[in-house]
Design an enzyme around this catalytic site. Structure first.
Site, PDB file in Angstrom:
ATOM      1  N   SER A 154      11.343  46.584 -14.507  1.00  0.00           N
ATOM      2  CA  SER A 154      10.835  46.140 -13.099  1.00  0.00           C
ATOM      3  C   SER A 154      12.111  47.014 -12.014  1.00  0.00           C
ATOM      4  CB  SER A 154      11.136  44.650 -12.745  1.00  0.00           C
ATOM      5  OG  SER A 154      10.526  44.388 -11.541  1.00  0.00           O
ATOM      6  N   ASP A 231      -0.168  42.283 -15.655  1.00  0.00           N
ATOM      7  CA  ASP A 231       0.865  42.048 -14.721  1.00  0.00           C
ATOM      8  C   ASP A 231       0.572  41.861 -13.351  1.00  0.00           C
ATOM      9  OD1 ASP A 231       3.210  42.411 -13.286  1.00  0.00           O
ATOM     10  OD2 ASP A 231       4.265  43.925 -14.553  1.00  0.00           O
ATOM     11  N   HIS A 265       4.285  40.363 -16.814  1.00  0.00           N
ATOM     12  CA  HIS A 265       5.798  40.946 -16.258  1.00  0.00           C
ATOM     13  C   HIS A 265       6.984  40.380 -17.185  1.00  0.00           C
ATOM     14  CE1 HIS A 265       7.584  43.777 -13.416  1.00  0.00           C
ATOM     15  NE2 HIS A 265       8.372  42.730 -13.235  1.00  0.00           N
TER      16      HIS A 265
END
Length: 287
Positions: A154, A231, A265
């Site tokens: 991320s 995600d 995620h």
């Protein structure tokens, strides 16, 4: 290692997962980092490849080492793994803890130029100069300085990509889980860049992988991007991996985008595919 303070040490898969603290001159505060020393490091008579792992928003050095299960693969491949924290801690800038995606735990691996952030929020120089040099010096008996790679998740995926593209040759391999690929064009990035760098978008481009890759002229490099199709941040256009893929292809930089059906995620996703990433890095770092 006089400047390092051992905070914890746990045996896992034949090696040791350790956490150290030190006083950072770049960030002007005490910082923690994790280091996994695989069983092959015992005795210090062989130099091993090293991987950095950069965590995402809201994380510290703890999330990856407790949730991903990476140690199994690091032990198999004989790879040392270092994980820095995600921002300065305890510097108490007004507003630094008022939102989860800016300030504490959200340093974005850049060097802030806007006041008051520019005094402490220098994660780019901390990671790529201060911590990098500290690790090479403190663990010189086991780290091979010519075999270093980087990965992240991320915000940390953004950090891994940007660190590699801004410092050609420093990292021989790079991969990223659900990275923020084009921060200048997504809400997370616009918020962070406006706060840390100001409104001059030419400064933003210096910390945006999609813009940086267009000017990359370093050693041959393959970018490995990994993205879950389920995600929510991907679906909300925070991550924009297709923008980076298009930029890579426009300048002939090899890129792989693995789209994982239904994955989100979280560390459930990362732990599923972390072994593939270690295979990817090991193949390059051991070549």
């Amino acid at each position: 290692m006089d400047s390092l303070q051992l905070e914890s040490s746990n045996k896992i898969f034949g090696g040791y997962q350790k956490v150290y603290s030190h006083a950072s001159s770049e960030l002007k505060c005490k910082m923690n980092f994790s280091i996994y020393l695989p069983p092959q490091a015992e005795g210090g008579d062989v130099k091993l490849p090293l991987l950095y792992y950069l965590s995402g928003l809201t994380c510290s050095e703890q999330n990856f080492i407790t949730k991903s299960g990476f140690q199994r693969y690091a032990a198999e491949h004989g790879v040392i793994v270092v994980g820095p924290d995600t921002s300065p801690r305890g510097v108490k800038i007004d507003g630094d803890d008022s939102s989860w995606d800016f300030g504490v735990s959200a340093g974005f691996y850049l060097d802030a130029t806007n006041e008051p952030w520019n005094n402490n929020y220098r994660m780019g120089s901390y990671l790529n100069v201060e911590l990098y040099d500290l690790i090479l010096k403190a663990f010189c008996n086991v780290v091979d300085p010519n075999r270093i790679g980087i990965m992240g998740h991320s915000m940390g995926g953004h950090g891994a990509l940007v660190s590699t593209l801004r410092n050609p040759g420093q990292y021989k391999s790079v991969s990223a889980f659900a990275p923020i690929c084009n921060p200048s064009a997504c809400p997370w990035g616009v918020k962070a860049f406006s706060g840390y760098l100001g409104e001059d978008k030419s400064k933003w481009a210096e910390w945006d992988a999609t813009e940086l890759v267009k000017k990359y002229n370093g050693p041959p490099l393959t970018l490995l991007l990994d993205q879950g199709s389920g995600d929510k941040f991907y679906l909300e256009k925070q991550l924009l991996p297709e923008n980076l893929v298009e930029a890579c292809r426009s300048v002939g930089v090899p890129v792989i985008l693995q789209l994982r059906d239904g994955y989100d995620h979280s560390y459930y996703y990362i732990s599923t595919y972390i072994g593939e990433h270690f295979d990817f890095h090991a193949k390059i770092l051991k070549a």
